[in-house]
Design an enzyme around this catalytic site. Structure first.
Site, PDB file in Angstrom:
ATOM      1  N   ASP A 100      72.297 -25.982  82.201  1.00 51.89           N
ATOM      2  CA  ASP A 100      70.980 -26.599  82.379  1.00 51.89           C
ATOM      3  C   ASP A 100      71.193 -28.003  82.934  1.00 51.89           C
ATOM      4  O   ASP A 100      71.731 -28.862  82.231  1.00 51.89           O
ATOM      5  CB  ASP A 100      70.225 -26.689  81.048  1.00 51.89           C
ATOM      6  CG  ASP A 100      69.791 -25.327  80.507  1.00 51.89           C
ATOM      7  OD1 ASP A 100      70.451 -24.321  80.823  1.00 51.89           O
ATOM      8  OD2 ASP A 100      68.805 -25.290  79.749  1.00 51.89           O
ATOM      9  N   LYS A 162      63.192 -25.139  84.869  1.00 51.39           N
ATOM     10  CA  LYS A 162      62.933 -25.539  83.483  1.00 51.39           C
ATOM     11  C   LYS A 162      62.053 -26.786  83.495  1.00 51.39           C
ATOM     12  O   LYS A 162      62.253 -27.695  84.300  1.00 51.39           O
ATOM     13  CB  LYS A 162      64.262 -25.808  82.786  1.00 51.39           C
ATOM     14  CG  LYS A 162      64.161 -26.320  81.348  1.00 51.39           C
ATOM     15  CD  LYS A 162      65.563 -26.481  80.765  1.00 51.39           C
ATOM     16  CE  LYS A 162      65.563 -27.174  79.427  1.00 51.39           C
ATOM     17  NZ  LYS A 162      66.931 -27.343  78.870  1.00 51.39           N
ATOM     18  N   LYS A 194      61.780 -21.557  82.370  1.00 50.29           N
ATOM     19  CA  LYS A 194      62.011 -21.979  80.989  1.00 50.29           C
ATOM     20  C   LYS A 194      61.080 -23.128  80.643  1.00 50.29           C
ATOM     21  O   LYS A 194      61.086 -24.166  81.306  1.00 50.29           O
ATOM     22  CB  LYS A 194      63.473 -22.401  80.804  1.00 50.29           C
ATOM     23  CG  LYS A 194      63.805 -22.899  79.385  1.00 50.29           C
ATOM     24  CD  LYS A 194      65.296 -23.186  79.259  1.00 50.29           C
ATOM     25  CE  LYS A 194      65.652 -23.815  77.926  1.00 50.29           C
ATOM     26  NZ  LYS A 194      67.108 -24.056  77.779  1.00 50.29           N
TER      27      LYS A 194
END
Length: 253
Positions: A100, A162, A194
């Site tokens: 991430d 995300k 996400k």
């Protein structure tokens, strides 16, 4: 499936959960507890998301099937892309399954193509490993900037978009999620989404799942393409799944 649709939805959301501990005071004992907590009475979560320094430990403790995500260029997004790529490669060597990374969202408005190049540099380093680009949407001032961040991250090869780090005052929002999901749908729908930061209740998590299915197609929001980044929401999901009393959760993650 049962005759309780909320319980079924809660179990499905647990399977999409990135159980997270990115607290500054996180310890090895906390990581051991997180690995244990990931194996819930209602099924395993999708992944745990932790600091890079704990990846090797988590890999030694976690079930082989549990995916381990870690963060790079976190939380500010301003590291040199080559350094971020090196950090990602080191995390993979330690046993990470997913990366991430925070985009350089502060430079987005005045540096055309920088985010695309940044994401591309890291994607080249991690190859087929799942790369999630954190846009920090709460810090982007306009819908146009959220759309541009989404488009540049996708062009750079991100496998997921995300919303947030959870480290700023403004976290995930359904408005930002809509823009991101529309960009994903326009890109072919194969990239994941996400929602992260500030999600504490079953109803909030379900709202993101329902939005994802609405924009990208019924049944789209499974663990391969949809995640909730949180820790505090797990207790509420477990309570809904089991039909037991629900508590209030106040933690950031």
């Amino acid at each position: 499936m049962t005759d309780n649709p909320d319980a079924d939805a809660a179990r499905a959301l647990i399977a999409c959960l990135d159980l997270t501990n990115l607290n500054d005071d996180c310890t090895e004992a906390d990581i051991a507890a997180l690995c244990k907590r990931a194996e819930t009475p209602q099924g395993r979560v999708a992944a745990i998301c932790i600091w890079p320094r704990f990846v090797a430990l988590a890999r030694s403790l976690a079930a082989p099937e549990l995916r381990i995500a870690t963060v790079v260029n976190f939380p500010h997004g301003s590291d040199d892309p080559a350094r971020t790529a090196g950090d990602a490669a080191s995390a993979l060597a330690d046993g990470a399954d997913e990366i991430d990374m925070v985009i350089d969202y502060r430079r987005l408005a005045d540096t055309q193509g920088h985010v695309e190049r940044q994401v591309g540099t890291v994607k080249q380093a991690v190859g087929p490993t799942l790369l999630k680009a954190i846009l920090e949407t709460g810090e982007l001032a306009t819908p146009e900037l959220i759309a541009r961040a989404s488009q540049e991250a996708l062009a750079g090869g991100a496998d997921f978009l995300k919303t947030s780090t959870g480290k700023t005052a403004r976290h995930a929002s359904l408005d930002a999620a809509t823009i991101m999901l529309e960009a994903i749908a326009a890109h072919g729908g194969s990239v994941g989404f996400k929602a992260s930061g500030g999600i504490r209740a079953f109803e909030e998590a379900r709202a993101y799942r329902d939005l994802a299915d609405s924009v990208c197609g019924a049944g789209w929001a499974g663990p391969a393409r949809f995640r909730i980044g949180a820790s505090s929401v797990l207790g509420d999901l477990l309570a809904v799944a089991a039909g037991t009393a629900r508590a209030t959760h106040k933690a950031t993650y």
